[in-house]
Write an enzyme that holds these catalytic residues in place. Sequence first.
Site, PDB file in Angstrom:
ATOM      1  N   ARG A  65       2.719  -6.590   8.956  1.00  0.00           N
ATOM      2  CA  ARG A  65       2.226  -5.815   9.775  1.00  0.00           C
ATOM      3  C   ARG A  65       2.242  -5.069  10.872  1.00  0.00           C
ATOM      4  O   ARG A  65       3.123  -3.735  11.338  1.00  0.00           O
ATOM      5  CB  ARG A  65       1.058  -5.944   9.712  1.00  0.00           C
ATOM      6  CG  ARG A  65       0.101  -5.473   8.384  1.00  0.00           C
ATOM      7  CD  ARG A  65      -1.130  -6.034   8.461  1.00  0.00           C
ATOM      8  NE  ARG A  65      -2.365  -5.326   7.247  1.00  0.00           N
ATOM      9  CZ  ARG A  65      -3.187  -6.356   7.248  1.00  0.00           C
ATOM     10  NH1 ARG A  65      -4.186  -6.893   7.990  1.00  0.00           N
ATOM     11  NH2 ARG A  65      -3.815  -5.540   5.843  1.00  0.00           N
ATOM     12  N   LYS A  99       0.544  -1.219   0.057  1.00  0.00           N
ATOM     13  CA  LYS A  99      -0.108   0.354   0.283  1.00  0.00           C
ATOM     14  C   LYS A  99       0.699   1.291   0.012  1.00  0.00           C
ATOM     15  O   LYS A  99       1.932   1.014   0.495  1.00  0.00           O
ATOM     16  CB  LYS A  99      -1.440  -0.053   0.706  1.00  0.00           C
ATOM     17  CG  LYS A  99      -1.556  -1.379   1.341  1.00  0.00           C
ATOM     18  CD  LYS A  99      -2.548  -0.933   2.572  1.00  0.00           C
ATOM     19  CE  LYS A  99      -4.030  -2.332   2.425  1.00  0.00           C
ATOM     20  NZ  LYS A  99      -4.663  -2.634   3.824  1.00  0.00           N
ATOM     21  N   ARG A 101      -2.306 -14.833   4.479  1.00  0.00           N
ATOM     22  CA  ARG A 101      -3.171 -14.022   6.157  1.00  0.00           C
ATOM     23  C   ARG A 101      -2.168 -13.791   7.498  1.00  0.00           C
ATOM     24  O   ARG A 101      -2.281 -13.113   7.521  1.00  0.00           O
ATOM     25  CB  ARG A 101      -4.287 -14.013   6.045  1.00  0.00           C
ATOM     26  CG  ARG A 101      -4.706 -14.439   5.301  1.00  0.00           C
ATOM     27  CD  ARG A 101      -5.269 -12.258   4.830  1.00  0.00           C
ATOM     28  NE  ARG A 101      -5.924 -12.018   5.897  1.00  0.00           N
ATOM     29  CZ  ARG A 101      -7.278 -11.109   5.975  1.00  0.00           C
ATOM     30  NH1 ARG A 101      -6.825 -10.225   4.301  1.00  0.00           N
ATOM     31  NH2 ARG A 101      -7.479 -10.186   6.901  1.00  0.00           N
ATOM     32  N   GLU A 120      -9.502 -10.520  -7.182  1.00  0.00           N
ATOM     33  CA  GLU A 120      -8.708  -9.453  -7.576  1.00  0.00           C
ATOM     34  C   GLU A 120      -7.546 -10.213  -8.208  1.00  0.00           C
ATOM     35  O   GLU A 120      -6.553  -8.614  -8.700  1.00  0.00           O
ATOM     36  CB  GLU A 120      -7.973  -8.886  -5.787  1.00  0.00           C
ATOM     37  CG  GLU A 120      -9.118  -9.339  -4.844  1.00  0.00           C
ATOM     38  CD  GLU A 120      -8.539  -8.941  -3.422  1.00  0.00           C
ATOM     39  OE1 GLU A 120      -9.527  -9.006  -2.288  1.00  0.00           O
ATOM     40  OE2 GLU A 120      -7.894 -10.042  -2.570  1.00  0.00           O
ATOM     41  N   ASN A 166      -1.808   0.576   7.003  1.00  0.00           N
ATOM     42  CA  ASN A 166      -1.128  -0.772   7.201  1.00  0.00           C
ATOM     43  C   ASN A 166       0.039  -1.798   6.459  1.00  0.00           C
ATOM     44  O   ASN A 166      -0.173  -3.030   6.685  1.00  0.00           O
ATOM     45  CB  ASN A 166      -2.320  -1.631   8.116  1.00  0.00           C
ATOM     46  CG  ASN A 166      -3.756  -2.606   7.079  1.00  0.00           C
ATOM     47  OD1 ASN A 166      -3.861  -1.539   5.976  1.00  0.00           O
ATOM     48  ND2 ASN A 166      -4.677  -3.287   7.464  1.00  0.00           N
ATOM     49  N   PHE A 198     -14.783   3.667   7.832  1.00  0.00           N
ATOM     50  CA  PHE A 198     -13.997   4.327   6.742  1.00  0.00           C
ATOM     51  C   PHE A 198     -13.441   3.841   5.234  1.00  0.00           C
ATOM     52  O   PHE A 198     -13.035   4.553   4.643  1.00  0.00           O
ATOM     53  CB  PHE A 198     -13.124   2.970   7.594  1.00  0.00           C
ATOM     54  CG  PHE A 198     -13.074   1.653   7.528  1.00  0.00           C
ATOM     55  CD1 PHE A 198     -12.559   1.304   6.060  1.00  0.00           C
ATOM     56  CD2 PHE A 198     -13.752   1.135   9.055  1.00  0.00           C
ATOM     57  CE1 PHE A 198     -13.125  -0.563   5.824  1.00  0.00           C
ATOM     58  CE2 PHE A 198     -14.202  -0.178   8.411  1.00  0.00           C
ATOM     59  CZ  PHE A 198     -13.307  -1.258   6.932  1.00  0.00           C
TER      60      PHE A 198
HETATM   61  P1  IDP Z   1      -7.765  -6.267   5.970  1.00  0.00           P
HETATM   62  O1  IDP Z   1      -6.887  -6.135   5.264  1.00  0.00           O
HETATM   63  O2  IDP Z   1      -6.997  -7.351   7.214  1.00  0.00           O
HETATM   64  O3  IDP Z   1      -8.239  -7.497   5.295  1.00  0.00           O
HETATM   65  P2  IDP Z   1     -10.470  -5.171   5.718  1.00  0.00           P
HETATM   66  O4  IDP Z   1     -11.048  -5.687   7.409  1.00  0.00           O
HETATM   67  O5  IDP Z   1     -11.087  -5.876   5.329  1.00  0.00           O
HETATM   68  O6  IDP Z   1      -9.353  -5.522   6.485  1.00  0.00           O
HETATM   69  O7  IDP Z   1     -10.322  -3.603   5.803  1.00  0.00           O
HETATM   70  C1  IDP Z   1     -10.174  -2.939   4.089  1.00  0.00           C
HETATM   71  C2  IDP Z   1      -8.846  -2.354   4.987  1.00  0.00           C
HETATM   72  O8  IDP Z   1      -8.918  -0.815   5.189  1.00  0.00           O
HETATM   73  C3  IDP Z   1      -7.599  -2.236   6.191  1.00  0.00           C
HETATM   74  O9  IDP Z   1      -6.619  -3.461   5.366  1.00  0.00           O
HETATM   75  C4  IDP Z   1      -7.312  -1.266   5.844  1.00  0.00           C
HETATM   76  O10 IDP Z   1      -6.779  -0.777   5.151  1.00  0.00           O
HETATM   77  C5  IDP Z   1      -8.983  -0.177   6.144  1.00  0.00           C
HETATM   78  N1  IDP Z   1      -9.466  -0.103   7.561  1.00  0.00           N
HETATM   79  C6  IDP Z   1      -9.855  -1.349   8.239  1.00  0.00           C
HETATM   80  N2  IDP Z   1     -10.613  -1.099   9.235  1.00  0.00           N
HETATM   81  C7  IDP Z   1      -9.874   0.334   9.109  1.00  0.00           C
HETATM   82  C8  IDP Z   1     -10.721   0.959  10.398  1.00  0.00           C
HETATM   83  O11 IDP Z   1     -11.154   0.902  11.467  1.00  0.00           O
HETATM   84  N3  IDP Z   1     -10.287   2.552  10.949  1.00  0.00           N
HETATM   85  C9  IDP Z   1      -9.304   2.981   8.872  1.00  0.00           C
HETATM   86  N4  IDP Z   1      -9.669   1.890   7.886  1.00  0.00           N
HETATM   87  C10 IDP Z   1      -9.837   0.935   8.283  1.00  0.00           C
HETATM   88 MG    MG Z   2     -10.301  -7.755   3.370  1.00  0.00          MG
END
Ligand code: IDP
Ligand code: MG
Length: 139
Positions: free
Chosen positions: A104, A11, A87, A128, A114, A59
């Site tokens: 991470r 990212k 993962r 994807e 992240n 978000f």
């Molecule tokens: P993941 O990337 O670990 O699968 P997801 O829940 O699918 O997590 O969320 C996608 C992306 O959205 C995350 O990687 C992060 O960049 C962003 N994100 C998730 N939760 C939050 C939050 O609470 N605040 C801000 N950004 C978030």
């Molecule tokens: Mg995800």
Amino acid sequence: MATNRTFTMLKPDSIENGNIGNIIGMITEAGFSIKAMKYTQLSDAQAKEFYAVHVERPFYGELVEYMTSGPIVAAILEKENAVEDFRALIGATDPSEAADGTIRKAYAESKGRNAVHGSDSDDNAQIESDFHFSPVEIF
Ligand code: IDP
Ligand code: MG
């Protein structure tokens, strides 16, 4: 059908912070091979489509803005049990909850910024990968 492939993006924060080499190193060190790779920047429309599953989340707007804020590295990775193992390698969404030794934990700034994306299922890995790569770009 399980394909032993997953999809990742380094990212914008990873690129800004100069971590491309270190993160690719962790990925290949963990036994993943690179089937496709591209340095690119997501348009607003692409980011909105890629993260459409999160459209109702508070978000979403912030996520789209961040993911379009600079270049990313997109890649298709191959390894046995690729989705699950990747993962595990990237760690929890929130770096404060990510285990030692994960990408991470080492490089993410926050739950939003992240460092890396990793597909959450074989189906999504395929979707994807197709979103970012044409068949002639996959080796
Ligand atoms: P993941 O990337 O670990 O699968 P997801 O829940 O699918 O997590 O969320 C996608 C992306 O959205 C995350 O990687 C992060 O960049 C962003 N994100 C998730 N939760 C939050 C939050 O609470 N605040 C801000 N950004 C978030
Ligand atoms: Mg995800």
